[in-house]
Design an enzyme around this catalytic site. Sequence first.
Site, short mmCIF file in Angstrom:
data_model
loop_
_atom_site.label_atom_id
_atom_site.label_comp_id
_atom_site.label_asym_id
_atom_site.label_seq_id
_atom_site.Cartn_x
_atom_site.Cartn_y
_atom_site.Cartn_z
N GLY A 239 51.78 73.08 65.17
CA GLY A 239 51.19 72.61 66.42
C GLY A 239 51.35 71.11 66.51
O GLY A 239 52.23 70.55 65.88
N SER A 240 50.52 70.46 67.30
CA SER A 240 50.65 69.01 67.46
C SER A 240 49.56 68.46 68.35
O SER A 240 48.90 69.20 69.08
CB SER A 240 52.01 68.64 68.08
OG SER A 240 53.08 69.14 67.36
#
Length: 801
Positions: A239-240
């Site tokens: 993710g981020s």
Amino acid sequence: MRSRHRTWTLAVAGALALAGIGAAAPASAAPSDQELVAEQGNGHYRAEVRRTEYGIPHVLAHDFGGLGFGYGHAFAQDNLCVLADRVLTLRGERSAAFGPTADSGDALARPTTNLASDTYYQGLRRSGVVERLLARPAPLGPTAQVRQLVDGYVAGYNRYLRDTGVARLPDPTCRGAAWVTPITALDVWSAVYDINRLNGTANFKAAIADAGPPAPGAAAAKSGPDFPSAPEDRADGIGSNGWAIGRDATAAHDGMVLANPHFPWSGIGRFYQVQLTIPGVMDVSGASLYGTPVVEIGHTGGVAWTHTVSTAQRATLFQLALVPGDPTSYLVDGRPEAMTRQTVPVTVRAADGTVSTVQRTTYSSRYGPVLATGWTATAAFAIADANANNLRSMNEWLAMDQAQHLDQLLAAQRTFQGIPFTNTIASETGGTAYLADASVVPHVTDADAARCVDTPQGKAAYPHTIILDGAASNCGWGSDPDAIEPGIFGPHAYPALTRNDFAANSNESPWLANPAAPITGYPAIFGDTGTPRGLRPQLGQDMIAARIAGTDGYGAPGFTMASLRDTMLGDRNRSADIGRADIVAMCQANPSLPARDGTQVDVRSACDTLAAWDARDNADSRGAVLWREFFWRLFDDDAPGGWWRVPPDPAQPLTTPRGIDGSRQGVQHALADTVQFFQANHIPVDEALGDAQRYATVPLPGCLGPEGCFNVVSSNPPLGADGRYADLTQGHGSSFIMAVELTRDGPRTSTLLTYSESANPDSPHHTDQTVLFSHRQWVTERFTEAEINADPHLHRTVLRG
């Protein structure tokens, strides 16, 4: 004012022309400019690699082939073993090297044995799909510049391998290994194709490789088929965080970007930091996923961007109604169609070293591969991947690497439509902030879903997993007139937002990228609206609001480079912010709490630790480990999430849930069980986070996304009996962190590659940036020629192919 780039007047063709990008970027002039002129037409490459502190390479060439050559050579110096291992996987040869039953070690996808992995990848190779996509003209196929870049990259990698020799490789991980061989352009393109399908077919390798019709009568007792989980259904996986900050939210009224991807700390999912320069054509700095010779997250002189994994589905399932008595044929509009079969030979090595060939069979339908899960005598599931024809992502990133303004970046996205599974978050010098899910998404409207999600399994899974009726031909994907190919949404349908203040994403849907301007009206396949937000997205929005208001302790209102860095590495913990006080009150009122086994546990020391903890997850924080273990155990309660005093409320998505109900038995059990574990294993309840969480020997800050941490470092609880989490080589989290301010005098950038440039444990650049990360320190980027030349650690290498 920083030194300005010298400008060359060169025509910009290919990717830039296709993307509608006109003027060339001002770029850097090297002192050795004349000797770097490429020899055109004779297959030779020339490049100069300048390495600055922490081993960061700045590759300078005068054509794309030379640029790729320099990049491939530099990358091989640092990480040859990782890419060599990946090529072995992509060729379907792991079982011959390591045996068929070992785990394939794919950090980006679900666990898969070598035999299943080899079956999947050998099948892809034999299908010729990558070669067919390479044969397509641009923009569907690669542009001339991208082809030259890849060919040069392969040549540079192979040049390093040839000059060094397998037996003399500096990395002991693969030194002397028979499976380390030169690579081909097809290997690189296969890696790109695999990354593009990461959140689709590539995450179902075992289900494709192991699929086969059931034995007669095997499913007779079933009331109906099971169905596979969605490709995105991976617990706290990649993710981020990504922020685009506009002129109304910055002190200098310019643009800023914060990039904070959360990817694996080992294997092919790592990022490599690099600057790529062709004078007058391209000057881009940032990071690439291992094995890809373009910058995927980075900045030029005038624009910066990052990506976050989006909530859009990349694939849909089709439920097949099988022909009675023939489980390898299915009905479409009442007419039978036979599944196609592919025989895949896989070479395997037994424990005694003997080698044999195993014949495997895979099955496919008009929609895509048939999966093992749910295949009964009456039904089966096939997966259709929107990125099945996508190699054009490289075109798009290379065009973005040359953009100088936001409109040029958007033109690249509209032209190529190849970003495989991420949102794009960007800003420019003028201070316009932009966010969009401008990625490849199957064309399934809500009306299509209402009509074609018509089976019990489909209705139970929707909208998290879309299962369409494979028995009806009119339930295939639709199309848009502005889409580059049939079956996907065109740019007009992208959820998008342009603002002067900010746009942000932390892997939730695009809905609340900016709470003042909710994005609505997009199909459910892109993500949800009107739902509670997770703790990490909540924290991100709270951090932005506090910085704009100047209430976070980092100075006057508005973002500066210093406050952006401080905010990123502030290591706040949202669950502790909203629940720690309640737990302290509970244990202060109840110094002895019942564990699940009935034991009364003295929690006074733990209570004192939590009371003294500042709710931050710095490497030296005492209380962070105790809180993580307690919070993780809350999920063992009979009603997960039911322990909040104020439960999640869609009408208050950024401020609920709140508080932890200490009167709940499950909450008391969770704290008592945690303390009991610490006591039984003689672990101090005030153990410092960095004593428990490490990469190699380096103490690490950060915590888990589900805890509500922005700076994610997922070291996979529970805590071991030795008081340690698994080394981060087995985890994921903050990887390439980039804070950019796009000033009128050029970009000012701070970066951190948390696991450093090299996976080689013997490299001086294996943990040097990790030590900085541990101490919340940054690398000041060297972007201009003056900055590069001023580095006392500068090392130049001129490469000729």
